[in-house]
Design a protein around this motif. Structure first.
Motif: not given
Length: 201
Positions: A169-180
């Motif tokens: 959460r601290e690193t990506y917030g709501e924007a998780l990487p788009r990976v399979p």
């Protein structure tokens, strides 16, 4: 051969139903309507295959869902955010072969990006020690007990903190990487976080 964990397919529901209802008293029975409810509403509904045969299944719900289980409601009344494992069933011939651990590893890799805790229960009637030991070895601890009003069964209510959640959460917030591996499973009953187009480090 290795264990493959993947999303359930609709044509497999009859096999899932038979597997559930052959599991014994530690697992509540299902009918076709209840299984359809899981298929339509569960955030996580996956099966395990070994040697090309179904070896088990797991069903899970996020804490924001409208799941009607009294055990789920017990957790939601006490904890604001969690991933709830409604049931895990392993075929009798596959028990002790790592299928349960494969499911929990898969569920944790899904949940720890989205929830701070995993919740589940173990029924205490009739030889619960193996299940309690299994969950304890996976980091779960008892946070209370609950008697299900619909069945009269007493359950140990278990939770496991997911240590990676805060970092994610601290690193990506709501924007998780788009990976399979993040996009799977795609059974979204609760809203998925908005995904970025970045790659996982």
């Amino acid at each position: 051969m290795s264990i493959v964990v993947r999303d359930v397919r609709e044509h497999e529901l009859d096999s899932v139903l038979a597997l559930n209802n052959a599991a014994g008293p530690a697992i509540l029975p299902l009918d076709a309507a209840r299984l359809r409810y899981f298929h339509e509403r569960a955030e996580y509904f996956r099966i395990a295959e070994r040697d090309g045969q179904m070896a088990g299944f797991m069903v899970g719900f996020g804490s924001a869902s409208d799941h009607d289980s009294s055990n789920f409601r017990w957790f939601r009344e006490r904890h604001p955010r969690f991933f709830y494992i409604d049931r895990i069933v392993v075929a009798s011939r596959r028990r002790g072969g790592g299928v349960g651990r494969a499911f929990y590893a898969d569920a944790q890799s899904y949940a720890e990006l989205r929830y701070p805790q995993i919740a589940c229960e173990v029924f205490l009637e009739g030889g619960a020690d193996p299940a309690l030991l299994f969950h304890g070895s996976f980091g779960f601890h008892e946070v209370g007990q609950h008697v299900m009003p619909e069945t009269g069964l007493r359950a140990a209510m278990l939770m496991k903190p997911l240590c990676s959640y805060e970092w994610v959460r601290e690193t990506y917030g709501e924007a998780l990487p788009r990976v399979p591996w993040i996009l799977q499973p795609r059974r979204v009953a609760a809203p998925m976080p908005e995904l970025s187009t970045g790659t996982h480090p």
